[in-house]
Design an enzyme around this catalytic site. Structure first.
Site, PDB file in Angstrom:
ATOM      1  N   GLN A  55       0.847  -1.206   0.000  1.00  0.00           N
ATOM      2  CA  GLN A  55       0.000   0.000   0.000  1.00  0.00           C
ATOM      3  C   GLN A  55       0.879   1.251   0.000  1.00  0.00           C
ATOM      4  O   GLN A  55       0.601   2.222  -0.699  1.00  0.00           O
ATOM      5  CB  GLN A  55      -0.920   0.003   1.222  1.00  0.00           C
ATOM      6  N   PHE A  56       1.945   1.189   0.802  1.00  0.00           N
ATOM      7  CA  PHE A  56       2.857   2.330   0.852  1.00  0.00           C
ATOM      8  C   PHE A  56       3.460   2.563  -0.532  1.00  0.00           C
ATOM      9  O   PHE A  56       3.484   3.686  -1.036  1.00  0.00           O
ATOM     10  CB  PHE A  56       3.979   2.065   1.874  1.00  0.00           C
ATOM     11  N   LYS A 140      25.136   7.532  25.933  1.00  0.00           N
ATOM     12  CA  LYS A 140      26.029   8.157  24.957  1.00  0.00           C
ATOM     13  C   LYS A 140      26.138   7.224  23.756  1.00  0.00           C
ATOM     14  O   LYS A 140      26.625   6.098  23.865  1.00  0.00           O
ATOM     15  CB  LYS A 140      27.409   8.393  25.583  1.00  0.00           C
ATOM     16  N   GLU A 199      22.931  12.020  16.864  1.00  0.00           N
ATOM     17  CA  GLU A 199      23.901  11.027  16.415  1.00  0.00           C
ATOM     18  C   GLU A 199      23.265  10.158  15.337  1.00  0.00           C
ATOM     19  O   GLU A 199      22.110   9.749  15.450  1.00  0.00           O
ATOM     20  CB  GLU A 199      24.281  10.167  17.636  1.00  0.00           C
ATOM     21  N   CYS A 436      48.416 -15.442  -2.399  1.00  0.00           N
ATOM     22  CA  CYS A 436      47.477 -16.074  -1.480  1.00  0.00           C
ATOM     23  C   CYS A 436      48.201 -17.131  -0.649  1.00  0.00           C
ATOM     24  O   CYS A 436      48.863 -18.008  -1.216  1.00  0.00           O
ATOM     25  CB  CYS A 436      46.343 -16.695  -2.276  1.00  0.00           C
TER      26      CYS A 436
HETATM   27  S1  IVH Z   1      25.057  15.974  24.184  1.00  0.00           S
HETATM   28  C1  IVH Z   1      26.424  20.169  24.652  1.00  0.00           C
HETATM   29  N1  IVH Z   1      24.184  13.539  24.259  1.00  0.00           N
HETATM   30  O1  IVH Z   1      29.400  12.545  22.175  1.00  0.00           O
HETATM   31  C2  IVH Z   1      26.195  18.741  24.681  1.00  0.00           C
HETATM   32  N2  IVH Z   1      26.169  13.976  23.036  1.00  0.00           N
HETATM   33  O2  IVH Z   1      32.166  13.032  23.047  1.00  0.00           O
HETATM   34  C3  IVH Z   1      26.247  18.177  23.352  1.00  0.00           C
HETATM   35  N3  IVH Z   1      27.104  11.992  21.933  1.00  0.00           N
HETATM   36  O3  IVH Z   1      30.178  15.039  19.897  1.00  0.00           O
HETATM   37  C4  IVH Z   1      26.323  16.724  23.290  1.00  0.00           C
HETATM   38  N4  IVH Z   1      25.566  10.591  22.602  1.00  0.00           N
HETATM   39  O4  IVH Z   1      28.376  13.466  19.225  1.00  0.00           O
HETATM   40  C5  IVH Z   1      25.137  14.362  23.817  1.00  0.00           C
HETATM   41  N5  IVH Z   1      23.264  11.424  24.389  1.00  0.00           N
HETATM   42  C6  IVH Z   1      24.209  12.249  23.930  1.00  0.00           C
HETATM   43  C7  IVH Z   1      25.254  11.799  23.115  1.00  0.00           C
HETATM   44  C8  IVH Z   1      26.233  12.694  22.690  1.00  0.00           C
HETATM   45  C9  IVH Z   1      26.657  10.731  21.889  1.00  0.00           C
HETATM   46  C10 IVH Z   1      28.353  12.447  21.270  1.00  0.00           C
HETATM   47  C11 IVH Z   1      28.290  13.760  20.588  1.00  0.00           C
HETATM   48  C12 IVH Z   1      29.530  14.490  20.999  1.00  0.00           C
HETATM   49  C13 IVH Z   1      30.346  13.420  21.608  1.00  0.00           C
HETATM   50  C14 IVH Z   1      31.238  13.976  22.664  1.00  0.00           C
END
Ligand code: IVH
Length: 717
Positions: A55-56, A140, A199, A436
Site C-alpha cells: 500500500q505504501f 552516549k 547522532e 594467497c
Molecule cells: S550531548 C552540549 N548527548 O558525544 C552537549 N552527546 O564526546 C552536546 N554523543 O560530539 C552533546 N551521545 O556526538 C550528547 N546522548 C548524547 C550523546 C552525545 C553521543 C556524542 C556527541 C559528541 C560526543 C562527545
C-alpha cells in the site's frame, strides 16, 4: 487505492488550455506528501506501521508519477527525495553557526563529583541564586554527530560535526534517513530556525545484516557500526546511502530561534518537543534530580549496555536548565554544563604472537592477529581482526608487540595498536603477502580498495565456499547436492573445483560414510542434469565472479553468445553494458585472465557444459526452460536480454513489475538513456516518457508489457 485515485484524467477546467497541473493534482500531491511522511514516521520511528508495504509503495509511486509529470509540484520535503539516486561530486564544507563541542569525560563517581563542584564554582550564585542541580541524562551513542537545520519547519541542510567548527554538507544523504523528519511534524507554528543535533547510528542487528550482505556480494565489510554509519553518510552515491539502515537520534540543539513557536526553557522540554516534531531521541533518557541520581543512572546504563539496540559507550548528563547552560558556557573544547560518563574501555593488553591471513569466501585476504589469550570485557579473546594492510601499517602493529585489544559491545575484537614502550627490539614491520597463502597464486589489490584478494577459483581456502556457491540457488541451483556432502568431498580432497563434481560416480560416492544407493544416484543424476540444462546466465552467476550477481550475469548472457565471447570481451566493451561500471568490468577481466580459471572453463567445455545464450536459440541443444520467478533467468521471449524502465502509475507496485520483467529475462534500469530498450509508461507518465521519446526508445503501455510477460511464460491468463 481507488478512492485516492485522481479520476480527472489529468485534465480539468483549469488546465484545458494550459500545461500546468490541475488544482486536484496539486491537492493530491500535498495529501500524498503528508500521508507518506506520516506512514514513514509510523513505520521507522514508532515501529507501528498502519499500512502494508505494498500500500505504501502504491502511494509512493503515485506521488512519484505526479512529481515526474509536474516537477514544480515536488516540495523540498517530498518523501520521494528519500530514495536517493543522485551522485554527488564531493562533500562541500560549511561552518556551523554555533560550534559543536565535544564532551569532557569522567570515569568514576569521584570524577563526576569533582565536575559538579567545578560547575558550582563557575556558577555565579551571588547574582543567580543556587545552581538548579537537575540533569537530563541519556546514553552516549557511539555513532556520528550530525546537525540538521530546519527553517520554518522544513529541513534545509545537514552538516557533519567535522572539527566542530566546520562540517561537511551531507544534506542529500541525510534526507534518505527515514527517521529524519523532512518537515517538522505537528500543527505548528514552528521555530523560524532550529538546529537539531544528534547522532547517526546503525542498530547492531542492521549492522550485522549489512556486513553479511556485503560479504555475500564480495564487497567490503565494516569494522563496527560507527564506521558503517560514517562510511554510509559520506557516500557520494546517494542510492547506496538510501539502501542502508541509518537512524538519527536527536539529543541537543544548536541555534534555536523559537519564534513563532513557544520557546523551551529546559533541556527536558526541548527533548519532548523534538519528539513531538517527529524525532527519535536516545532511549531511556531521564531527568535526574541530584548528583547521586546521575551516578545511579550511569551505573544502570552500564549494566544494561548489551540490551541497547545500538552501540553505546557511556552516559551523558546535561544540566536541564537552558539558561543555566548558557550562563556556564564552554571551555576551549567542551561545555561546562554537560559531561560524559565513559564506560571503562573494554580493552586489555596482550602479546601479538603472529599475524595469519584468513581467506574469505570471495577471496578477501583478512589479516588476523593471533594473541596470547586474554579476557576483554569478560570474554576470552585469542584472535582479533587487523582489518587490512593499511590498518596494520597505520597502526604500526608488529609481531612480538604487546598490543591493546578492544571489544566494542557485541562486535568482534580488534587490535587497537601497539604498546610502544613494550616493543621488543627485534619486532619487524609486517609485510602483507602479495600472494594467497593458501594457493600461492598472486593476489590483487585494486586501486581504491583496502583488501587484497585471491582471484584463483581453485584456491583450497576459497574452494569450499566457491563450490557451495556453484551449486547454490544463486548458482546452478542443483538440488540434491547438499552442503554437508560438498564439505565431505572437499575435505577428502576428491573435489577441488566445481568441474570435479561432474566426474563423481555412484560407486565412488558409496564409499563415503552414510551415503546410500538412492542418495548417490540422486546426487550424480542432479549433476548430470545440471550439465545439460545449465543456462548461460546461471553458469555465469555460478562462477562467483566478484561483483557479478544474478542480475549482472543476466545482462552479460544477453550480450554475449557464450563464455567464449565473454572471455574475449575487453573492459571497454564490458563497460558499454547496462549496469556494468569500471569496477565490475575489471573484476570480470581479472577472472578470465587467471590461468586457473581458464583451466576450469576448458573443463566445463570438455564436459559439454557450454551453454549458448537464450538469444541464439540453443542451450546445449536443449530449449531453455522458461517460467516464473527463478527460472526466469533462462527466459526466452521478447523481453529476454532487454533493458526496461517503468514510469508513471501502474496497476501494480513498481517493484513487482520489475521482478516480473526480470523473471522474463529483462534488466531494469534506473533512468532513461540510450541503453534503454523499453520504457513501460503507466498513467501520468512525465519527463521520463518525454526523454524516452526523444531518444527513440520503444514505449509500451502496461497491457503490451503484460502481453510480453505472457509470451515469456512468466504470467498466465
Ligand atoms: S550531548 C552540549 N548527548 O558525544 C552537549 N552527546 O564526546 C552536546 N554523543 O560530539 C552533546 N551521545 O556526538 C550528547 N546522548 C548524547 C550523546 C552525545 C553521543 C556524542 C556527541 C559528541 C560526543 C562527545
Amino acid at each position: 487505492m481507488s478512492q485516492h485515485t485522481n479520476d480527472q484524467g489529468g485534465q480539468s477546467q483549469y488546465s484545458l488550455f494550459s500545461t500546468g497541473p490541475t488544482a486536484e493534482e496539486r491537492r493530491r500531491v500535498q495529501w500524498l506528501t503528508a500521508e507518506l511522511e506520516r506512514h514513514n514516521y509510523l513505520y521507522h520511528t514508532l515501529d507501528k506501521p498502519e499500512i502494508s508495504d505494498d500500500q505504501f509503495d502504491a502511494l509512493f509511486h503515485e506521488l512519484q508519477a505526479l512529481e515526474d509529470r509536474w516537477p514544480e509540484l515536488r516540495s523540498p520535503h517530498s518523501p520521494t527525495l528519500r530514495v536517493g539516486g543522485k551522485l554527488i561530486d564531493g562533500l562541500a564544507k560549511k561552518a556551523h553557526s554555533r560550534q559543536m563541542y565535544g564532551l569532557d569525560n569522567v570515569f568514576s563517581l569521584e570524577q563526576w563529583q569533582d565536575f559538579a563542584e567545578r560547575m558550582r564554582r563557575a556558577w555565579d550564585a551571588d547574582s543567580n541564586g543556587p545552581l538548579p542541580e537537575s540533569f537530563w541524562c541519556d546514553p552516549k551513542l557511539d555513532g556520528l554527530a550530525l546537525e540538521i537545520i530546519y527553517v520554518d519547519g522544513i529541513m534545509q541542510e545537514a552538516l557533519t560535526r567535522g572539527d566542530g567548527e566546520i562540517g561537511e554538507v551531507v544534506t542529500e544523504a541525510v534526507r534518505t534517513i527515514r527517521t529524519v523528519p523532512l518537515r517538522l511534524a505537528g500543527p505548528g507554528p514552528f521555530p523560524s530556525r532550529l538546529e537539531v543535533r544528534g547522532e547517526v547510528v546503525m542498530y547492531k542487528k542492521d549492522f550485522a545484516a549489512l556486513n553479511e550482505k556485503q560479504e555475500a556480494l564480495g564487497l567490503k565489510t565494516f569494522a563496527n557500526p560507527r564506521n558503517a554509519a560514517a562510511g554510509t553518510l559520506r557516500q557520494l552515491d546517494i542510492s547506496i546511502t538510501a539502501s542502508r539502515p541509518l537512524r538519527f537520534l536527536a539529543y541537543s540543539l544548536g541555534e534555536a530561534q523559537w519564534q513563532p513557536a513557544p520557546a523551551c526553557t529546559l533541556h527536558s522540554e526541548a527533548m519532548a518537543r523534538l519528539r513531538e516534531y517527529g524525532f527519535l531521541t536516545p532511549p531511556d533518557g531521564k531527568l535526574c534530580e541530584s548528583v547521586q541520581a546521575v551516578e545511579d543512572y550511569a551505573q544502570w546504563v552500564r549494566e544494561h549496555r548489551p540490551q541497547f539496540r545500538m552501540e553505546i559507550d557511556g552516559a551523558v548528563a546535561k544540566l536541564d536548565n537552558l539558561e543555566a547552560q548558557q550562563a556556564l558556557g564552554f571551555t576551549a573544547r567542551a561545555p561546562r554544563f554537560a559531561v560524559a560518563f565513559k564506560f571503562p574501555a573494554e580493552q586489555a593488553q596482550t602479546l601479538l604472537k603472529d599475524i595469519e591471513i584468513q581467506v574469505g569466501r570471495t577471496g578477501v585476504l583478512t589479516p588476523v592477529a593471533v594473541l596470547e589469550p586474554i579476557a576483554v570485557g569478560g570474554v576470552m579473546v585469542s584472535r582479533a581482526t587487523l582489518h587490512n594492510e593499511d590498518e596494520i601499517r597505520s597502526r604500526d602493529v608488529r609481531v612480538g608487540d604487546t598490543v591493546m585489544v578492544r571489544r566494542a559491545g557485541d562486535v568482534i575484537p580488534e587490535v587497537v595498536g601497539p604498546v610502544l614502550d613494550k616493543r621488543p627490539q627485534d619486532a619487524k614491520e609486517y609485510v602483507f603477502p602479495h600472494s594467497c597463502p593458501a594457493c600461492g597464486q598472486p593476489a590483487y589489490r585494486e586501486e581504491g580498495e583496502a583488501a587484497w584478494r585471491c582471484e584463483n577459483m581453485a584456491c583450497p581456502a576459497i574452494r569450499l565456499r566457491a563450490i557451495s556457491h556453484f551449486v547454490s540457488k544463486a548458482g546452478l541451483d542443483i538440488s540434491g547436492v547438499g552442503q554437508k556432502w560438498i564439505e565431505q568431498l572437499v575435505n577428502s580432497g576428491r573435489v577441488e573445483s566445481p568441474a570435479d563434481l561432474f566426474t563423481l560416480t555412484v560407486e565412488e560416492l558409496l564409499g563415503f560414510e552414510r551415503m546410500g544407493e538412492v542418495l548417490a544416484q540422486k546426487f550424480v543424476g542432479a549433476l548430470d542434469e545440471a550439465k545439460h540444462t545449465a543456462t548461460l546466465p546461471r553458469l555465469i552467476s555460478a562462477l562467483g565472479i566478484r561483483h557479478v550477481g544474478e542480475q549482472t550475469a543476466r545482462t552479460l548472457a544477453a550480450h554475449f553468445r557464450s563464455l567464449d565471447e565473454l572471455e574475449k570481451a575487453d573492459a571497454e566493451t564490458l563497460q558499454g553494458l547496462p549496469d556494468v561500471g569500471p569496477e565490475v568490468a575489471s573484476s570480470i577481466r581479472n577472472f578470465f585472465d587467471s590461468s586457473a580459471n581458464k583451466e576450469q572453463l576448458a573443463r566445463f567445455k570438455a564436459l559439454g557444459m557450454w551453454p549458448q545464450s537464450a538469444r541464439s536459440g540453443t542451450n546445449n541443444g536443449h530449449e531453455a526452460e522458461g517460467g516464473a520467478g527463478e527460472g526466469g533467468a533462462s527466459a526466452s521471449g521478447p523481453l529476454a536480454g532487454k533493458t526496461i524502465l517503468f514510469t508513471g502509475s501502474l496497476s501494480m507496485p513498481r517493484g513487482q513489475a520489475e521482478k516480473l520483467a526480470e523473471a522474463a529475462g529483462a534488466t531494469p534500469l534506473g533512468g532513461v538513456s540510450k541503453k534503454l530498450n523499453y520504457l513501460v509508461a503507466g498513467e501520468k507518465a512525465g519527463s521520463k516518457l518525454e526523454k524516452a521519446q526523444t531518444l527513440g526508445v520503444t514505449v509500451l503501455d502496461e497491457t503490451e508489457f503484460m502481453g510480453m510477460l505472457r509470451e515469456a511464460g512468466v504470467v498466465f491468463e
